[in-house]
Design an enzyme around this catalytic site. Structure first.
Site, PDB file in Angstrom:
ATOM      1  N   GLU A  90       0.816  -1.218   0.000  1.00 52.83           N
ATOM      2  CA  GLU A  90       0.000   0.000   0.000  1.00 52.83           C
ATOM      3  C   GLU A  90       0.849   1.267   0.000  1.00 52.83           C
ATOM      4  OE1 GLU A  90      -2.869  -3.071   0.657  1.00 52.83           O
ATOM      5  OE2 GLU A  90      -0.921  -2.715   1.620  1.00 52.83           O
ATOM      6  N   HIS A 159     -10.114  -5.762  10.394  1.00 50.66           N
ATOM      7  CA  HIS A 159     -10.740  -5.528   9.087  1.00 50.66           C
ATOM      8  C   HIS A 159     -12.117  -4.886   9.212  1.00 50.66           C
ATOM      9  CE1 HIS A 159      -7.772  -8.688   8.456  1.00 50.66           C
ATOM     10  NE2 HIS A 159      -7.752  -8.368   7.174  1.00 50.66           N
TER      11      HIS A 159
END
Length: 360
Positions: A90, A159
């Site tokens: 990322e 998450h």
């Protein structure tokens, strides 16, 4: 002229236009059902076609059609230069996106989940959000950071969290949070065309949900303005303000409460930053009561910001009772299904908050 018309009529070549016939009314074009996933896909397709500077990058966005199939079919249509698969890094591909935006392109950077954007938060905040200011307006960064945000289902604490307050805290960013297909389509197109970095917080559990979309909202020119909320349901007794998936919960709660004579005005924020406080204030001045609903944690959350703005503004004097926040539980998200459900605002929680506020 009349004789000519009679000749044409006998030949079957002249017909009175339908709407002029007595008793006939042209019906408006029927609305069609479009899922949030397809609305996002259409918006991406149209903006890639409209502007050759636009490109999409992220993990599995190309050959796999996206982890959530948002980019379905785009790689086959636009090729490797416009739809780019990246390594699982990322920080790396977010930096590439920010640099490309500084160089004049208009990248769309997809995070498989915004939880993973924590790996790249330095690029989002220090590189994207601050550069226009620090360059005295010489370098704009027209990049869109998008992907699923908020609670998912059965994926545990790392998450399932909402980053609306995190990114909404930072000057230099615009932050949008769609609920419906109309929101998703219109906000994504506006975000891509905006010259500022925009964080678009979608919701994974909404991707497969269909919404009616009119012909107008499916137009290539249809945009949802960033910074403007939408009143999803008008009401007179209490204002419910929410964003993303909980907007649907507010509408469900409002339908239940309406049977008991309580009319809720439901406001879909759509944008977290800049926040449309004026619409909220106008609603409170009419209903005299406020409940905020969000899936994020309570401390320093979106609801907390709304309450502070109302406290400091003209609408405070119109409140008949203290504002109430309905939020996610102040804990890391449990994995067990029954615990997970108790950590996320439910319709019953909103109904309870409304009745508490109205003292009924």
């Amino acid at each position: 002229m009349a004789a000519a018309l009679r000749v044409l009529s006998r030949a079957g070549l002249h017909r009175s236009p339908g709407p002029l016939r007595r008793g006939f009314r042209a019906s408006p074009p029927a609305a069609v059902q479009v899922t949030v996933r397809d609305a996002l896909n259409q918006a991406l397709d149209e903006e890639l076609e409209r502007d050759e500077r636009v490109f999409l990058l992220g993990e599995e966005v190309a050959q796999y059609d996206g982890a959530y199939k948002i980019s379905r079919g785009l790689w086959k249509k636009y090729g490797d230069k416009r739809i780019i698969d990246t390594p699982i890094s990322e920080m790396g591909f977010t930096g590439i996106a920010v640099g490309a935006a500084m160089a004049g392109l208009r990248p769309i950077c997809e995070f498989m989940t915004f939880n993973f954007s924590m790996q790249a938060i330095d690029q989002v905040i220090n590189s994207a959000a601050k550069t226009y200011y620090m360059s005295s307006g010489m370098v704009s960064v027209p990049v869109v950071f998008r992907g699923p945000n908020g609670t998912s289902a059965g994926v545990g604490a790392q998450h399932s969290q909402c980053f609306a307050a995190w990114y909404g805290h930072c000057p230099g960013l615009k932050v949008v949070s769609p609920w419906s297909s109309e929101d998703a389509r219109g906000l994504l197109k506006s975000a891509i065309r905006d010259d500022n970095p925009v964080v678009m917080l979608e919701h994974e559990l909404m991707y497969g949900v269909p919404f009616e979309m009119s012909e107008e909202t499916q137009s290539k020119d249809f945009l949802v303005p960033i910074g403007k909320a939408k009143i999803e349901r008008p009401g007179t007794h209490i204002t419910l303000v929410s964003h993303s998936r909980p907007v649907g919960h507010c509408l469900e709660a409002a339908a239940v409460l309406a049977k008991e004579g309580v009319e809720c005005e439901v406001i879909n924020l759509r944008t977290i930053r800049p926040m449309d406080v004026e619409t909220i204030e106008a609603s409170i001045m009419k209903t005299n009561n406020l409940v905020t609903v969000e899936g994020g944690w309570p401390q320093f959350g979106v609801g907390a910001e709304i309450c502070a703005r109302i406290m400091e503004g003209p609408a405070f004097n119109y409140l008949d009772a203290p504002a109430v926040r309905v939020t996610g539980a102040d804990v890391p998200m449990p994995y067990a299904k029954i615990l997970e459900e108790n950590c996320i605002p439910q319709v019953k929680d909103i109904i309870f908050a409304v009745k508490k506020t109205l003292n009924i």
